[in-house]
Write a protein that holds these residues in place. Structure first.
Motif, PDB file in Angstrom:
ATOM      1  N   GLU A   1       0.812  -1.214   0.000  1.00 26.55           N
ATOM      2  CA  GLU A   1       0.000   0.000   0.000  1.00 26.55           C
ATOM      3  C   GLU A   1       0.843   1.260   0.000  1.00 26.55           C
ATOM      4  O   GLU A   1       0.381   2.328  -0.367  1.00 26.55           O
ATOM      5  CB  GLU A   1      -0.906   0.005   1.242  1.00 26.55           C
ATOM      6  N   ASN A   2       2.070   1.155   0.473  1.00 26.95           N
ATOM      7  CA  ASN A   2       2.856   2.382   0.657  1.00 26.95           C
ATOM      8  C   ASN A   2       3.847   2.618  -0.477  1.00 26.95           C
ATOM      9  O   ASN A   2       4.898   3.196  -0.279  1.00 26.95           O
ATOM     10  CB  ASN A   2       3.599   2.327   1.994  1.00 26.95           C
ATOM     11  N   ALA A   3       3.527   2.201  -1.687  1.00 25.99           N
ATOM     12  CA  ALA A   3       4.428   2.451  -2.816  1.00 25.99           C
ATOM     13  C   ALA A   3       4.513   3.946  -3.077  1.00 25.99           C
ATOM     14  O   ALA A   3       3.501   4.635  -3.073  1.00 25.99           O
ATOM     15  CB  ALA A   3       3.907   1.743  -4.055  1.00 25.99           C
TER      16      ALA A   3
ATOM     17  N   LEU B   1      -2.103   3.580 -12.474  1.00 23.63           N
ATOM     18  CA  LEU B   1      -3.561   3.712 -12.442  1.00 23.63           C
ATOM     19  C   LEU B   1      -4.203   2.691 -13.365  1.00 23.63           C
ATOM     20  O   LEU B   1      -5.206   2.075 -13.040  1.00 23.63           O
ATOM     21  CB  LEU B   1      -3.962   5.120 -12.875  1.00 23.63           C
ATOM     22  N   MET B   2      -3.591   2.559 -14.554  1.00 26.75           N
ATOM     23  CA  MET B   2      -4.147   1.610 -15.511  1.00 26.75           C
ATOM     24  C   MET B   2      -4.118   0.193 -14.960  1.00 26.75           C
ATOM     25  O   MET B   2      -4.990  -0.622 -15.257  1.00 26.75           O
ATOM     26  CB  MET B   2      -3.340   1.660 -16.820  1.00 26.75           C
TER      27      MET B   2
ATOM     28  N   VAL C   1      -0.337   4.411  -5.769  1.00 27.95           N
ATOM     29  CA  VAL C   1       1.011   4.951  -5.605  1.00 27.95           C
ATOM     30  C   VAL C   1       0.917   6.410  -5.164  1.00 27.95           C
ATOM     31  O   VAL C   1       0.058   7.155  -5.618  1.00 27.95           O
ATOM     32  CB  VAL C   1       1.805   4.815  -6.932  1.00 27.95           C
ATOM     33  N   GLN C   2       1.784   6.804  -4.226  1.00 25.98           N
ATOM     34  CA  GLN C   2       1.805   8.197  -3.772  1.00 25.98           C
ATOM     35  C   GLN C   2       2.976   8.909  -4.411  1.00 25.98           C
ATOM     36  O   GLN C   2       3.998   8.288  -4.699  1.00 25.98           O
ATOM     37  CB  GLN C   2       1.997   8.249  -2.260  1.00 25.98           C
TER      38      GLN C   2
ATOM     39  N   PHE D   1      11.602   7.835  -9.962  1.00 26.39           N
ATOM     40  CA  PHE D   1      11.823   6.431  -9.634  1.00 26.39           C
ATOM     41  C   PHE D   1      10.796   6.030  -8.577  1.00 26.39           C
ATOM     42  O   PHE D   1      10.189   6.882  -7.938  1.00 26.39           O
ATOM     43  CB  PHE D   1      13.249   6.189  -9.146  1.00 26.39           C
ATOM     44  N   ILE D   2      10.626   4.735  -8.415  1.00 27.39           N
ATOM     45  CA  ILE D   2       9.626   4.292  -7.438  1.00 27.39           C
ATOM     46  C   ILE D   2      10.289   3.517  -6.306  1.00 27.39           C
ATOM     47  O   ILE D   2      11.333   2.887  -6.487  1.00 27.39           O
ATOM     48  CB  ILE D   2       8.533   3.412  -8.087  1.00 27.39           C
TER      49      ILE D   2
END
Lengths: 325, 252
Positions: free
Chosen positions: B19-21, B42-43, B48-49, B67-68
């Protein structure tokens, strides 16, 4: 009719009309589009009008260097190999060309210039053998540094060095790209229809050196050979459009064997031997003259004729000393 | 921990998307290409925050932003991120056959090759844009003299890259031409469809949207670039449609 444009490009080898990818792209496109070009195959980039190869010198004395610019120029002159392409096919061409530039070209640069064994055994040797003196001493090294810099900037990593991990990554991308090209080509003769277009020229330019050049570390070639349709595509184009260069490779293959190994295959051997002997003789003579081991003729004769004088001079000196003392 | 892409499949497949990506990007006002990734997630229906950090470029493992940060992994660049999401079981291009997948990859490279390079060129190699917009914006989080040094360093770096790939000798007009050519290719590929491949959006749609939206909304010294993109009506309606479908819901 105006005089044809002049195209300066690298010499060919291994059965190819030219060893450089960019030159091959331009040559292939010119053949496909039927453009009459005056070819100048050279191995000295400094003799090209732009300082690099390929270079096209147009009638208006303009010089073009990038393959894309050269192709656009030929198209404007009505030599258009993409005339029959639909709008979507033209868009696909652009996309696949970008794919090759991003995924295949870095691997090509690595395989020919950065991989140590390949560079030393094949690339540097080829350029050193074919370039004229004294360029063959420093130009291959400089070209290698430029290619490494280019690869570093393409990958965005300033500290890039040759290594197994980099090689694996680059070759994996290249293999994927080749697979994608193979899937797109399918069982057709060319990428779009029955006549070749600019995309075919680009694919040929990138794949032909991999296919034909024997490198010590030949992973790219191994992978390409597993893709039959791409291999046939390249050999097909060579046979149809560059038959002369294919034949030349046959005669070249036999002569090195008869000379007994690569070490004897040096161009202008006799002239180089004569020049080296001359230079060595000149160096020895000038050293002897300068140190006095060999003196010039007339001074020697005088010394031989008047040896008694030496004794006189010696006695004169004694007298003078006694006089002063 | 940053892992090479090939290890993702084996190590990350087990864990679900947390949940905290978070997505890191440099500056608040300019979302740069973050839209592309936000859209991608989203797709796929993944949360993602977005965090804005001035030193995002330095935090990123490869120096590329955004970057994630997912779980205990940090991933940057489109290729690895797409593979990462794929390893987690979310992929947008599963429905494509081999030829279509080849075309999708090729078009993605086209966008990267032409649009991204053109955007970089216009931002940093065009003197007026660089002086008035890019350098001030890049150096805004820092104090003197660091801001000047970093801004010039970035500009010099981009110019070197342009020279290496052969764009150094291009004029601005030629760059605009290249952008037009790229947009024309995309426009022809899109045709009258809703998305580039069938009715389902793929990574290519996210990439194209990200770039076009950035071009249309970033402030530059001249509106020439935006005008050129707008001249392709199907691309413009594509952007509007994607914005309405995915971003209007988010804000409401």
């Amino acid at each position: 009719m105006a005089a044809p444009d002049e195209l300066f490009c690298w010499e060919g080898d291994w059965g190819l009309p030219s060893i450089s990818t960019d030159c091959l792209v331009v040559l292939a496109y010119a053949q496909f589009a039927g453009a009459p070009l005056k070819l100048r195959k050279i191995s000295n980039p400094w003799r090209s009008p732009s300082g690099s190869l390929p270079a096209l010198r147009t009638n208006q004395k303009e010089t073009l260097s990038r393959p894309s610019d050269i192709i656009i120029h030929l198209r404007k002159q009505k030599f258009n190999a993409d005339y029959d392409l639909s709008a979507k096919e033209g868009a696909d061409s652009l996309a696949f060309i970008s794919l090759m530039e991003e995924k295949l070209m870095p691997a090509l640069i690595y395989a020919f210039w950065i991989e140590p064994k390949n560079y030393v055994d094949v690339t540097r040797r080829w350029y050193a053998e074919h370039m004229p003196f004294p360029l063959n001493f420093f130009l291959p090294g400089r070209m290698q540094r430029q290619q490494l810099e280019k690869l570093r900037l393409l990958r965005g990593d300033e500290r890039l060095e040759a290594g197994e991990e980099l090689e694996k990554e680059l070759y994996r991308d290249a293999a994927e790209c080749m697979n994608l090209l193979s899937q797109r080509l399918g069982s057709h003769k060319f990428f779009f229809g029955d006549s070749p277009s600019s995309l075919d020229a680009y694919v040929f330019g990138h794949l032909a050196p991999i296919l034909k050049c024997k490198l010590p570390n030949g992973k790219l070639q191994q992978h390409l050979k597993t893709l039959d349709n791409l291999t046939n595509f390249c050999t097909n184009i060579l046979q149809l459009y560059f038959p002369k260069d294919g034949r030349e490779s046959f005669s070249q293959k036999t002569s090195p064997h008869s000379e007994g190994g690569d070490f004897d295959h040096v161009p202008n051997k006799r002239r180089k031997q004569f020049l080296s002997a001359l230079v060595a003789l000149g160096a020895m003579l000038s050293y002897a003259l300068l140190t006095g081991m060999v003196s010039i003729q007339h001074a020697h004769h005088e010394a031989l004729e008047e040896p008694p004088d030496l004794q006189d001079i010696g006695s004169h000196h004694d007298h003078e000393d006694e006089g002063d003392g | 921990v940053c892992l090479p892409a090939c290890l993702f499949v084996t190590l990350t497949a087990a864990e679900p998307w947390p949940e905290n990506a978070t997505l890191y990007q440099p500056l608040k006002g300019e979302l740069q290409y973050s839209y592309l990734y936000i859209l991608l997630f989203l797709m796929c229906g993944l949360p993602v925050q977005v965090f804005c950090r001035a030193n995002a470029e330095y935090m990123s493992p490869s120096g590329k932003i955004p970057f994630i940060h997912v779980g205990n992994q940090v991933v940057s660049e489109l290729g690895p991120i797409v593979q990462f999401t794929k390893a987690k079981g979310h992929s947008l291009s599963d429905g494509l056959d081999d030829v279509q997948r080849a075309e999708m990859k090729a078009y993605m490279e086209l966008v990267n090759n032409m649009l991204l390079t053109a955007e970089l060129y216009i931002q940093w190699c065009d003197d007026s844009t660089a002086t008035e917009i890019s350098r001030p914006r890049y150096s805004s989080p820092y104090s003197w003299p660091l801001n000047k040094i970093l801004a010039y360093q970035k500009q010099w770096e981009v110019r070197r890259k342009m020279n290496a790939i052969g764009w150094g000798g291009k004029t601005l007009e030629q760059v605009y031409e290249d952008v037009s050519q790229c947009c024309q290719a995309l426009s022809q590929r899109l045709g009258t469809q809703s998305y580039f491949f069938n009715k389902q959006p793929t990574e290519l749609d996210a990439l194209v949207f990200g770039h076009l939206f950035t071009i249309l909304t970033t402030r530059l010294t001249s509106t020439e670039l935006a005008e050129r993109v707008k001249s392709y009506s199907n691309l413009l309606s594509f952007c509007r449609r994607v914005e309405q479908t995915y971003f209007e819901d988010k804000s409401s």
